[in-house]
Design a protein around this motif. Structure first.
Motif, PDB file in Angstrom:
ATOM      1  N   ASP A  26       0.836  -1.199   0.000  1.00  0.00           N
ATOM      2  CA  ASP A  26       0.000   0.000   0.000  1.00  0.00           C
ATOM      3  C   ASP A  26       0.875   1.254   0.000  1.00  0.00           C
ATOM      4  O   ASP A  26       0.724   2.138  -0.853  1.00  0.00           O
ATOM      5  CB  ASP A  26      -0.909  -0.019   1.228  1.00  0.00           C
ATOM      6  N   ALA A  27       1.809   1.321   0.930  1.00  0.00           N
ATOM      7  CA  ALA A  27       2.628   2.525   1.090  1.00  0.00           C
ATOM      8  C   ALA A  27       3.622   2.722  -0.039  1.00  0.00           C
ATOM      9  O   ALA A  27       3.857   3.857  -0.484  1.00  0.00           O
ATOM     10  CB  ALA A  27       3.372   2.459   2.428  1.00  0.00           C
ATOM     11  N   GLU A  28       4.208   1.641  -0.534  1.00  0.00           N
ATOM     12  CA  GLU A  28       5.315   1.755  -1.482  1.00  0.00           C
ATOM     13  C   GLU A  28       4.931   1.504  -2.935  1.00  0.00           C
ATOM     14  O   GLU A  28       5.643   1.939  -3.844  1.00  0.00           O
ATOM     15  CB  GLU A  28       6.434   0.780  -1.086  1.00  0.00           C
ATOM     16  N   HIS A  29       3.827   0.815  -3.170  1.00  0.00           N
ATOM     17  CA  HIS A  29       3.499   0.425  -4.546  1.00  0.00           C
ATOM     18  C   HIS A  29       2.086   0.814  -4.970  1.00  0.00           C
ATOM     19  O   HIS A  29       1.680   0.497  -6.085  1.00  0.00           O
ATOM     20  CB  HIS A  29       3.698  -1.083  -4.728  1.00  0.00           C
ATOM     21  N   GLY A  30       1.343   1.491  -4.109  1.00  0.00           N
ATOM     22  CA  GLY A  30      -0.009   1.883  -4.481  1.00  0.00           C
ATOM     23  C   GLY A  30      -0.910   0.698  -4.772  1.00  0.00           C
ATOM     24  O   GLY A  30      -1.777   0.758  -5.645  1.00  0.00           O
ATOM     25  N   VAL A  31      -0.715  -0.372  -4.031  1.00  0.00           N
ATOM     26  CA  VAL A  31      -1.480  -1.606  -4.247  1.00  0.00           C
ATOM     27  C   VAL A  31      -2.215  -1.960  -2.961  1.00  0.00           C
ATOM     28  O   VAL A  31      -1.640  -1.926  -1.874  1.00  0.00           O
ATOM     29  CB  VAL A  31      -0.552  -2.768  -4.659  1.00  0.00           C
ATOM     30  N   LEU A  32      -3.487  -2.287  -3.094  1.00  0.00           N
ATOM     31  CA  LEU A  32      -4.277  -2.727  -1.953  1.00  0.00           C
ATOM     32  C   LEU A  32      -4.308  -4.242  -1.911  1.00  0.00           C
ATOM     33  O   LEU A  32      -4.540  -4.898  -2.929  1.00  0.00           O
ATOM     34  CB  LEU A  32      -5.707  -2.195  -2.051  1.00  0.00           C
ATOM     35  N   PHE A  33      -4.065  -4.790  -0.750  1.00  0.00           N
ATOM     36  CA  PHE A  33      -4.137  -6.233  -0.553  1.00  0.00           C
ATOM     37  C   PHE A  33      -5.308  -6.514   0.371  1.00  0.00           C
ATOM     38  O   PHE A  33      -5.250  -6.256   1.566  1.00  0.00           O
ATOM     39  CB  PHE A  33      -2.822  -6.749   0.042  1.00  0.00           C
ATOM     40  N   GLU A  36      -8.559 -11.746   2.330  1.00  0.00           N
ATOM     41  CA  GLU A  36      -9.769 -12.564   2.418  1.00  0.00           C
ATOM     42  C   GLU A  36      -9.456 -14.009   2.764  1.00  0.00           C
ATOM     43  O   GLU A  36     -10.271 -14.707   3.346  1.00  0.00           O
ATOM     44  CB  GLU A  36     -10.537 -12.507   1.085  1.00  0.00           C
ATOM     45  N   ASP A  37      -8.281 -14.479   2.378  1.00  0.00           N
ATOM     46  CA  ASP A  37      -7.849 -15.829   2.726  1.00  0.00           C
ATOM     47  C   ASP A  37      -6.341 -15.867   2.567  1.00  0.00           C
ATOM     48  O   ASP A  37      -5.695 -14.840   2.474  1.00  0.00           O
ATOM     49  CB  ASP A  37      -8.552 -16.891   1.868  1.00  0.00           C
ATOM     50  N   ALA A  38      -5.768 -17.065   2.557  1.00  0.00           N
ATOM     51  CA  ALA A  38      -4.320 -17.180   2.468  1.00  0.00           C
ATOM     52  C   ALA A  38      -3.805 -17.101   1.039  1.00  0.00           C
ATOM     53  O   ALA A  38      -2.613 -17.183   0.803  1.00  0.00           O
ATOM     54  CB  ALA A  38      -3.865 -18.497   3.096  1.00  0.00           C
ATOM     55  N   SER A  39      -4.715 -16.943   0.068  1.00  0.00           N
ATOM     56  CA  SER A  39      -4.310 -16.895  -1.326  1.00  0.00           C
ATOM     57  C   SER A  39      -4.108 -15.456  -1.777  1.00  0.00           C
ATOM     58  O   SER A  39      -4.836 -14.552  -1.382  1.00  0.00           O
ATOM     59  CB  SER A  39      -5.375 -17.562  -2.205  1.00  0.00           C
ATOM     60  N   PHE A  40      -3.113 -15.263  -2.637  1.00  0.00           N
ATOM     61  CA  PHE A  40      -2.865 -13.932  -3.178  1.00  0.00           C
ATOM     62  C   PHE A  40      -3.619 -13.713  -4.489  1.00  0.00           C
ATOM     63  O   PHE A  40      -3.633 -12.610  -5.009  1.00  0.00           O
ATOM     64  CB  PHE A  40      -1.361 -13.738  -3.417  1.00  0.00           C
ATOM     65  N   ALA A  41      -4.231 -14.763  -5.026  1.00  0.00           N
ATOM     66  CA  ALA A  41      -4.917 -14.659  -6.310  1.00  0.00           C
ATOM     67  C   ALA A  41      -6.088 -13.685  -6.208  1.00  0.00           C
ATOM     68  O   ALA A  41      -7.013 -13.876  -5.443  1.00  0.00           O
ATOM     69  CB  ALA A  41      -5.406 -16.042  -6.742  1.00  0.00           C
ATOM     70  N   GLY A  42      -6.034 -12.640  -7.000  1.00  0.00           N
ATOM     71  CA  GLY A  42      -7.119 -11.662  -7.048  1.00  0.00           C
ATOM     72  C   GLY A  42      -7.184 -10.714  -5.874  1.00  0.00           C
ATOM     73  O   GLY A  42      -8.039  -9.832  -5.836  1.00  0.00           O
ATOM     74  N   ALA A  43      -6.289 -10.878  -4.884  1.00  0.00           N
ATOM     75  CA  ALA A  43      -6.356 -10.055  -3.678  1.00  0.00           C
ATOM     76  C   ALA A  43      -5.612  -8.735  -3.824  1.00  0.00           C
ATOM     77  O   ALA A  43      -5.867  -7.798  -3.072  1.00  0.00           O
ATOM     78  CB  ALA A  43      -5.792 -10.824  -2.486  1.00  0.00           C
ATOM     79  N   LEU A  44      -4.701  -8.652  -4.782  1.00  0.00           N
ATOM     80  CA  LEU A  44      -3.900  -7.444  -4.973  1.00  0.00           C
ATOM     81  C   LEU A  44      -4.506  -6.603  -6.089  1.00  0.00           C
ATOM     82  O   LEU A  44      -4.634  -7.063  -7.230  1.00  0.00           O
ATOM     83  CB  LEU A  44      -2.456  -7.822  -5.330  1.00  0.00           C
ATOM     84  N   LYS A  45      -4.887  -5.358  -5.735  1.00  0.00           N
ATOM     85  CA  LYS A  45      -5.526  -4.458  -6.704  1.00  0.00           C
ATOM     86  C   LYS A  45      -4.864  -3.086  -6.652  1.00  0.00           C
ATOM     87  O   LYS A  45      -4.444  -2.626  -5.587  1.00  0.00           O
ATOM     88  CB  LYS A  45      -7.020  -4.313  -6.406  1.00  0.00           C
ATOM     89  N   ARG A  46      -4.793  -2.431  -7.814  1.00  0.00           N
ATOM     90  CA  ARG A  46      -4.239  -1.084  -7.869  1.00  0.00           C
ATOM     91  C   ARG A  46      -5.201  -0.101  -7.205  1.00  0.00           C
ATOM     92  O   ARG A  46      -6.401  -0.127  -7.462  1.00  0.00           O
ATOM     93  CB  ARG A  46      -3.984  -0.675  -9.321  1.00  0.00           C
ATOM     94  N   LYS A  47      -4.653   0.747  -6.335  1.00  0.00           N
ATOM     95  CA  LYS A  47      -5.495   1.694  -5.601  1.00  0.00           C
ATOM     96  C   LYS A  47      -6.203   2.666  -6.539  1.00  0.00           C
ATOM     97  O   LYS A  47      -7.344   3.046  -6.311  1.00  0.00           O
ATOM     98  CB  LYS A  47      -4.642   2.475  -4.601  1.00  0.00           C
ATOM     99  N   GLU A  48      -5.528   3.079  -7.596  1.00  0.00           N
ATOM    100  CA  GLU A  48      -6.082   4.120  -8.474  1.00  0.00           C
ATOM    101  C   GLU A  48      -7.327   3.659  -9.209  1.00  0.00           C
ATOM    102  O   GLU A  48      -8.266   4.434  -9.392  1.00  0.00           O
ATOM    103  CB  GLU A  48      -5.023   4.561  -9.487  1.00  0.00           C
ATOM    104  N   CYS A  49      -7.331   2.396  -9.661  1.00  0.00           N
ATOM    105  CA  CYS A  49      -8.428   1.956 -10.518  1.00  0.00           C
ATOM    106  C   CYS A  49      -9.110   0.671 -10.057  1.00  0.00           C
ATOM    107  O   CYS A  49     -10.146   0.291 -10.616  1.00  0.00           O
ATOM    108  CB  CYS A  49      -7.923   1.767 -11.951  1.00  0.00           C
ATOM    109  N   GLY A  50      -8.539   0.012  -9.075  1.00  0.00           N
ATOM    110  CA  GLY A  50      -9.134  -1.222  -8.582  1.00  0.00           C
ATOM    111  C   GLY A  50      -8.895  -2.435  -9.447  1.00  0.00           C
ATOM    112  O   GLY A  50      -9.480  -3.494  -9.221  1.00  0.00           O
TER     113      GLY A  50
END
Length: 216
Positions: A26-33, A36-50
């Motif tokens: 979030d702080a360094e890459h503008g990415v929201l995590f 929801e579970d232990a999987s990273f699939a689909g959990a990382l989204k760009r803050k600007e556009c989602g």
């Protein structure tokens, strides 16, 4: 007779990972995590556009975190105190899926918290490396600890005599992960987990083998 052996995961078992990782991206890459579970699939989204990150973008972020930001991680409550008590009764090996390239850094990370144990940086299912450890140590009894259900299935297939404890030490995801079908117990509190592990070591008998018809 050889000593008992405890094989433990690190992230979300000994050390918090997803919360420090989420704060960093979030702080360094503008990415929201979104945890929801232990999987990273689909959990990382760009803050600007989602927009979700592509799979090819996820591993470089994880790799960068483990290369440069492991200092952001901190121990799960009670984990290292429990390990000290367990270490008086058993050998301990940390089996972590950060990969061989981050193995030395993980050793240093844990040493900073006065926890010293052999570390194996693996990839993929943990059944085969657990089996190799059993062949190497030839313990009187063995316990495996991990937060991911799939690893319990893998160990049940490759080393069925090993006791398997499903432990998710991160409260942000613990209630989102169902108990592993092929673990012998699910305990997320380290005081209770310590007592369960010490009881298995004291009993000094192999684990019962579950049916493996269904996979996690």
């Amino acid at each position: 007779m050889n000593r008992p052996l405890v094989i433990t995961d690190c992230d979300e078992v000994l050390m918090h990972m997803v919360v420090p990782f989420a704060e960093w991206v979030d702080a360094e890459h503008g990415v929201l995590f979104r945890i929801e579970d232990a999987s990273f699939a689909g959990a990382l989204k760009r803050k600007e556009c989602g927009t979700p990150l592509e799979a090819s973008e996820v591993w470089p972020l994880l790799d960068a975190f483990f290369r440069k930001e492991m200092g952001r991680q901190y121990p799960i409550a009670g984990a290292l105190t429990a390990m000290a008590a367990i270490g008086a009764q058993a050998d301990i090996v940390v089996l972590t899926n950060v990969g061989p390239e981050h193995q030395a850094a993980r050793v240093e990370q844990l040493a900073l918290h006065d926890f010293h144990a052999p570390v194996i940086g693996s990839r993929g299912g943990k059944g085969e490396p657990v089996r190799r450890l059993i062949e190497e140590y030839k313990p009187s009894v063995a316990v495996f600890i991990d937060d991911l259900p799939g690893h319990h299935t893998s160990v049940a297939q490759e080393a069925p005599d090993v006791w398997r404890l499903h432990l998710v030490g991160e409260p942000a995801i613990a209630d989102k992960i169902a108990p592993a079908r092929h673990a012998h117990a699910r305990i997320d509190d380290w005081t209770e987990a310590r007592d369960w592990i010490l009881a298995r070591l004291a009993e000094n008998i192999p684990a019962p083998s579950p049916a493996l018809a269904e996979k996690d």
